[in-house]
Design an enzyme around this catalytic site. Sequence first.
Site, PDB file in Angstrom:
ATOM      1  NE  ARG A  57       5.080   4.667  -3.271  1.00  0.00           N
ATOM      2  CZ  ARG A  57       3.913   4.851  -2.686  1.00  0.00           C
ATOM      3  NH1 ARG A  57       3.122   3.895  -2.199  1.00  0.00           N
ATOM      4  NH2 ARG A  57       3.529   6.111  -2.674  1.00  0.00           N
ATOM      5  CG  ASP A  70       1.092  -1.839   6.377  1.00  0.00           C
ATOM      6  OD1 ASP A  70       1.834  -0.887   6.199  1.00  0.00           O
ATOM      7  OD2 ASP A  70       1.013  -2.773   5.697  1.00  0.00           O
ATOM      8  NE  ARG A  76       5.793  -2.097  10.483  1.00  0.00           N
ATOM      9  CZ  ARG A  76       6.351  -2.042   9.373  1.00  0.00           C
ATOM     10  NH1 ARG A  76       5.717  -1.293   8.388  1.00  0.00           N
ATOM     11  NH2 ARG A  76       7.796  -2.294   9.196  1.00  0.00           N
ATOM     12  CG  HIS A  84       2.609  -2.801   2.264  1.00  0.00           C
ATOM     13  ND1 HIS A  84       3.058  -2.668   3.650  1.00  0.00           N
ATOM     14  CD2 HIS A  84       4.130  -2.924   1.726  1.00  0.00           C
ATOM     15  CE1 HIS A  84       4.085  -2.799   3.997  1.00  0.00           C
ATOM     16  NE2 HIS A  84       4.900  -2.780   2.789  1.00  0.00           N
TER      17      HIS A  84
END
Length: 323
Positions: A94, A154, A157, A181
Amino acid sequence: MMPDRRNRPVRVAVVGAGHVGATFAYALMFSGLASEIVLVDANRARAEGEAMDLNHTEPFTRATRVWAGDYSDCAESAVVVLAAGAGQKPGETRLDLAKRNAEIFAEIVPQIARYAPETILLVTTNPVDVLTSLALRLSGFRAQRVIGSGTVLDTARFRHLLGRHFHVDTHSVHAFIAGEHGDSEVPLWSLANVAGVPLDQFGSLLGVHWDESVKREIFTQTRDAAYHIIERKGATHFAVAAGILRIVEAVLRDQHTVLSVGSQVEDFYGISGVSFSLPTLLSRAGIERQLRLNLAEDEVAGLRRSEEILRDIMDGLPSQRAA
Ligand SMILES: NC(=O)c1ccc[n+]([C@@H]2O[C@H](COP(=O)([O-])OP(=O)(O)OC[C@H]3O[C@@H](n4cnc5c(N)ncnc54)[C@H](O)[C@@H]3O)[C@@H](O)[C@H]2O)c1
């Protein structure tokens, strides 16, 4: 004579007309929320192609002027959506992704701030929380006008999976994912409910199986959804685009909607100086206020973990000065 800004059509700029940016623009055409959509992309041909294709939807959507433009076309935009930059490649950390996309932001954010000094920035490029902080710094805007799409996706979901489990409409499920996130995101179980009824009671009421293993499974599927989708189709763009549209609608229509968007956090359970998601009221001003809700101890611990992870990534970036 100065143009009267009250008479201006509503313009939304999309910087980065890839999967996410173009799908959002498509959804925006159907919504009728904007009269003008400008697409800006380093790949000019791509932006032109998307604009041409979108223009041909006009007889079936709402009258909207769409074109491929430059940063100067962001002027007078009510909102500028930032969807430029790549997603994570297999094997890439990341931090590597953050470095790559931070370079792109160092190029584009000062340009947007120059031409659209009063706009609202809506950041979706990943890692979205780090780039929301960076956009705040590079633009010099007040924190109220820099929004991250954060965990809106998210949360969608999560609500979808909860709705499916209980066999109720997702719209009746009130539950949030907060924090980063990404892998350290935090399900706010203590606040989750259907029709105001906490989930364990709702399970008993409907005779639906509900225990720690079900909760774990629903959260794991929420958190890991992007990996499963990217493995199969290479990108995620429909749900995020719908989420971006929902944020833009809340802002343009001054709806005071509560969404789990990202923004700069200061002094929340001792957490300061990072951007991540909390249930937040959105208005025409942007971030109207983050809701300072009472959270369970493990939820606060989870948010602290998000803070640590985000701070580590930000510390690893070469310093980016404000323009
Ligand atoms: N926040 C979320 O929930 C979420 C969900 C899905 C994807 N994303 C992120 O959104 C970003 C875009 O994803 P995508 O699938 O649309 O990628 P994509 O590769 O399809 O599109 C990215 C676009 O950015 C453009 N671009 C690159 N550098 C640029 C620059 N310097 N100036 C202007 N434009 C530039 C590219 O030309 C390309 O058109 C990624 O970072 C991805 O991880 C975020």
